[in-house]
Design an enzyme around this catalytic site. Structure first.
Site, PDB file in Angstrom:
ATOM      1  N   ASP A 188      -1.232  10.124  -3.005  1.00 39.73           N
ATOM      2  CA  ASP A 188      -0.586   8.909  -3.516  1.00 39.73           C
ATOM      3  C   ASP A 188       0.506   9.323  -4.490  1.00 39.73           C
ATOM      4  OD1 ASP A 188      -0.167   6.083  -4.197  1.00 39.73           O
ATOM      5  OD2 ASP A 188      -2.111   5.815  -3.252  1.00 39.73           O
ATOM      6  N   HIS A 265       4.037   5.402  -1.207  1.00 40.79           N
ATOM      7  CA  HIS A 265       3.001   6.103  -1.985  1.00 40.79           C
ATOM      8  C   HIS A 265       3.145   7.622  -1.833  1.00 40.79           C
ATOM      9  CE1 HIS A 265       0.790   2.606  -3.405  1.00 40.79           C
ATOM     10  NE2 HIS A 265       0.989   2.055  -2.224  1.00 40.79           N
ATOM     11  N   GLU A 329       2.550  -1.078   1.161  1.00 39.74           N
ATOM     12  CA  GLU A 329       3.379  -1.138  -0.041  1.00 39.74           C
ATOM     13  C   GLU A 329       4.514  -0.100  -0.029  1.00 39.74           C
ATOM     14  OE1 GLU A 329       0.004  -2.757  -3.137  1.00 39.74           O
ATOM     15  OE2 GLU A 329       0.160  -0.587  -2.888  1.00 39.74           O
TER      16      GLU A 329
HETATM   17  C1  ACM Z   1      -3.783  -1.321  -0.702  1.00 36.43           C
HETATM   18  O1  ACM Z   1      -4.681  -1.807  -1.386  1.00 36.43           O
HETATM   19  N1  ACM Z   1      -2.588  -1.065  -1.221  1.00 36.43           N
HETATM   20  C2  ACM Z   1      -4.003  -0.988   0.690  1.00 36.43           C
END
Ligand code: ACM
Ligand code: ZN
Length: 531
Positions: A188, A265, A329
């Site tokens: 991440d 991420h 995201e």
């Molecule tokens: C997530 O909770 N961003 C998959």
């Protein structure tokens, strides 16, 4: 909150512990007690027989030693021991088991070796409150099979790193609850935890952030004024360690599904290879939380090369057919102004940036299929057109899962409303550690039906199962992981194993008491109140 009633029930259960009733978590489908009221003695040190030449059944017998104090014994004939482990249960479901306690002793029969393992776990939980070397088991036939083939739990080891020894304990906890998929979130913005041998600096440098924001950040633009701690957060898993985890989990019938989250991420990776970002950086392993605008550049050919290198090694380490490739995201603002991304869109005749993400997902899917693997993505992978074989993990509610099932894609349900166990579990925040927010009490998880009413029976077949997700921005230690996980994992386990019409929250909370006693015996931290 029901702390007092829980304690009272615990005391009552201790005084009543002489009577084993097989009503464990998850509750078996059928428990038929023999009308005679007869009992069979289970004595520590007795033999547990397993079929000759079956290594998995031998390993199961070793679990019977660990959990029940029995002595493994290879046997050609099943009737040669007080406890026997057998295969051959007639069921379409490989995880089905049947426990027979009667005149001849105790038989744990599975439709496959995994079924036998779940039967041993049920017997273990049935007698967990009993003291002494001789236990009395009422004659009974107990049968069970899980509702779903995919019974998962995700742990984020990127935001905070948890050592390999804890990952083993974590897997023991999953196994206790009949979970069979460990979704391991390895990368991440705040840390890269997966060793890539051909890119050694990736984990060496990308796994370290010198400090971490204290408390919640209000927004990325306000982090300049934030207060940071003085504690470096670092650590990654070597490939040998991860292989050890794969083996450890497999012995417990758990598949490890690794996740490399892409194309968003990715800031930890960008900090090592800034040329893979649209702006060229510089980037730092993020010491705060949120959604970063910096993602992999979709127009740079080196990006796909990088992804393939990483996923190639990932597939070498993890035998799972399903590989999680993230997809959540990932803001597309940089792509809108990046000359490379725009040139790529022109080349592919795309008119929306979301199609650029689909292009990456499809390329990744093609690469994974050359290795016999299949991608799972968060539900954002539906935007811009889903690739042919991707499994959708529905997290922003149920709609992504519904859409995917209607497109005949397999689905794993993990909506924030029911499955996000990084959220608070009690209304009163003062008596819980700081969390990311939200509210997912035990009863909410328990109420989940992963198969939405809107789907036809045919579409419903695409719901493979459900999982809970534990993100760890604010989860700092293994015992904190356990506090967030337990007992909510127990509720998830009944969602995964039981038919919806058989579920009953009040009854579940009664059966939770001996399970929490077992947590205590095993040294697991858990939240002793629930709502
Ligand atoms: C997530 O909770 N961003 C998959
Ligand atoms: Zn770009």
């Amino acid at each position: 909150m029901k702390r007092l009633t829980t304690l009272l029930a615990a005391m009552l259960s201790l005084t009543a512990m002489a009577e084993v009733n097989y009503q464990v978590v998850p509750l078996p489908q059928s428990i038929v007690l023999d009308k005679s009221g007869n009992k069979t003695q289970l004595v520590k040190g007795q033999a547990v027989a397993y079929p000759a030449g079956n290594a998995l059944m031998k390993r199961n017998a070793e679990f019977a030693r660990e959990f029940l104090g029995l002595q493994p014994k290879e046997a050609a004939k099943k009737e040669t021991a007080p406890v026997v482990l057998t295969l051959g249960l007639q069921s379409q479901n490989p995880d089905a088991y049947k426990i027979t306690v009667g005149k001849k002793g105790i038989e744990i029969q599975g439709a496959s070796e995994s079924g036998v393992f779940y039967g041993i776990q049920t017997l273990r939980k049935s007698v967990a409150g009993e003291a002494g070397d001789t236990l009395s088991l009422p004659w009974a036939v107990v049968t069970a099979e899980p509702r779903f083939q995919y019974r998962g739990t995700m742990l984020d080891c990127a935001r905070h790193f948890f050592p390999i020894e804890y990952i083993k304990t974590h897997i023991d906890i999953l196994a206790l609850h009949g979970i069979n998929k460990f979704h391991w979130h390895l990368t991440d913005d705040q840390g890269w935890r997966f060793e890539v041998k051909s890119l050694p600096e990736l984990a060496q440098k990308g796994s370290r952030r010198p400090h971490t924001i204290i408390g919640s950040n209000v927004g990325l633009h306000e982090t300049d004024n934030a207060i940071y701690d003085d504690t470096p957060e670092e650590g990654y898993y070597t490939q040998d360690q991860m292989r050890e985890i794969v083996t450890y989990a497999a012995e417990r019938y758990i598949t490890v599904i690794p996740e490399i989250d892409l194309p968003g991420h990715m800031v930890a990776a960008l900090s090592v290879y800034p040329e893979l970002g649209c702006t060229g950086g510089p980037y730092e392993v993020l010491p705060y939380w949120g959604i970063s605008p910096d993602v992999l550049c979709a127009g740079n050919p080196k990006t796909l090369e990088f992804i393939k290198t990483v996923l190639g090694e990932l597939c070498d380490v993890f035998p799972s057919k399903l590989i999680h490739i993230g997809g959540d995201e990932s803001p597309r603002d940089n792509w809108k102004v990046c000359p490379k991304c725009q040139a790529k869109m022109k080349e592919l005749k795309l008119d929306k940036e979301e199609q650029l993400q689909s292009y990456i997902t499809k390329e990744v899917e093609k690469f994974l299929s050359t290795k016999g693997r299949q991608p799972i993505g968060w539900d954002e992978i539906l935007e811009g057109g889903i690739s042919d074989n991707a499994v959708v993990m529905s997290w922003r509610g149920f709609n992504g899962g519904i859409e995917a099932a209607r497109l005949h894609h397999h689905v794993i349900m993990a909506p924030t409303s029911h499955c996000y166990i990084d959220y608070y579990q009690l209304r009163n925040h003062d008596i819980q550690p700081h969390s990311i927010g939200g509210y997912v009490p035990l009863s909410k998880i328990y109420s989940l039906d992963p198969v939405p009413q809107e789907l036809t029976p045919e579409e419903s077949q695409y719901i493979m199962g459900a999982q809970c997700n534990l993100w760890t921005e604010y989860v700092l230690s293994p015992s904190h992981v356990q506090y967030m996980l337990l007992p909510r994992l127990a509720a998830m386990s009944e969602v995964q194993w039981m038919q919806p019409q058989d579920k009953n929250f009040e009854d579940f909370t009664r059966r939770l008491v001996p399970l929490e006693n077992l947590y205590h015996q095993l040294g697991y931290k858990y939240c002793s109140a629930y709502e």
